[in-house]
Design an enzyme around this catalytic site. Sequence first.
Site, PDB file in Angstrom:
ATOM      1  N   HIS A 146       2.918  -5.509  -4.293  1.00 65.04           N
ATOM      2  CA  HIS A 146       1.648  -6.234  -4.292  1.00 65.04           C
ATOM      3  C   HIS A 146       0.672  -5.529  -5.234  1.00 65.04           C
ATOM      4  O   HIS A 146       0.178  -4.444  -4.939  1.00 65.04           O
ATOM      5  CB  HIS A 146       1.065  -6.283  -2.875  1.00 65.04           C
ATOM      6  CG  HIS A 146       1.930  -6.996  -1.893  1.00 65.04           C
ATOM      7  ND1 HIS A 146       1.838  -6.802  -0.538  1.00 65.04           N
ATOM      8  CD2 HIS A 146       2.911  -7.922  -2.065  1.00 65.04           C
ATOM      9  CE1 HIS A 146       2.718  -7.571   0.086  1.00 65.04           C
ATOM     10  NE2 HIS A 146       3.382  -8.259  -0.824  1.00 65.04           N
ATOM     11  N   THR A 154       0.829  -1.198   0.000  1.00 63.60           N
ATOM     12  CA  THR A 154       0.000   0.000   0.000  1.00 63.60           C
ATOM     13  C   THR A 154       0.871   1.260   0.000  1.00 63.60           C
ATOM     14  O   THR A 154       1.721   1.417   0.871  1.00 63.60           O
ATOM     15  CB  THR A 154      -0.925   0.012   1.226  1.00 63.60           C
ATOM     16  OG1 THR A 154      -1.592  -1.240   1.330  1.00 63.60           O
ATOM     17  CG2 THR A 154      -1.933   1.141   1.140  1.00 63.60           C
TER      18      THR A 154
END
Length: 232
Positions: free
Chosen positions: A69, A43
């Site tokens: 990710h 994030t």
Amino acid sequence: PLGTAPGVAPGTAPGHAPVPARVSAPPQPAPHPVRLVVVGSSTGGPEALSRLVRGFVEPPPVPVLVVQHMPPVFTRQLAARLDRLGPATVVEAGDDEPLLPGHVYIAPGDRHLVVDARTGMLRTALSDAPPINFCRPAADVLFRSAVRAVRGEILAVVLTGMGADGRGGCAEVVDAGGTVVVQDQASSVVWGMPGAVAAAGLAHRVVPLDDIPGVLHDILVPRPAQPTGAPR
């Protein structure tokens, strides 16, 4: 010298389980060659990676491998965007490619990125093995494979991200004699991944995001030793 990570206060890091008071940082590793840089982020990672790549003053002297990710397709777009920002060549990693200095390899979405040294040369390998830490690609998979390939000749970097992916791999990096640098809490969107590494006492340096390119340069391109006295 690499310095010592600052203390981490107890509490709850965003995006991560309550973080206990951090144990002592690991002893500083002896000066060692670095053959690979491995990076994990989640994030807030695309912006952090942009600032990292933009901060390189010259192409990195060793290959840099990144797990962000992110789903398929988006990682290819990320690589293309990062490639325009700095002196490094940034690509989405393919399978069985030689790892070259000056290049940054982004793990493709939904594939683990692994360092393969079986031929005597460092190459990429992509894997469809099950997710680790609910992630594929996973930083732990990349970091552990890098340790198997080059032992302690490694520099691991953990940037902003939710969860604790990278903590287990950093433990193996430290045990092998490598170096671990993590982004500090103030500059992280979510201090889950770097906070987990710091809380486990695995970070040699905890630094603001914009300082990380300089830290990497200092480690990868050490200054020549200064003479201790005037010549006779």
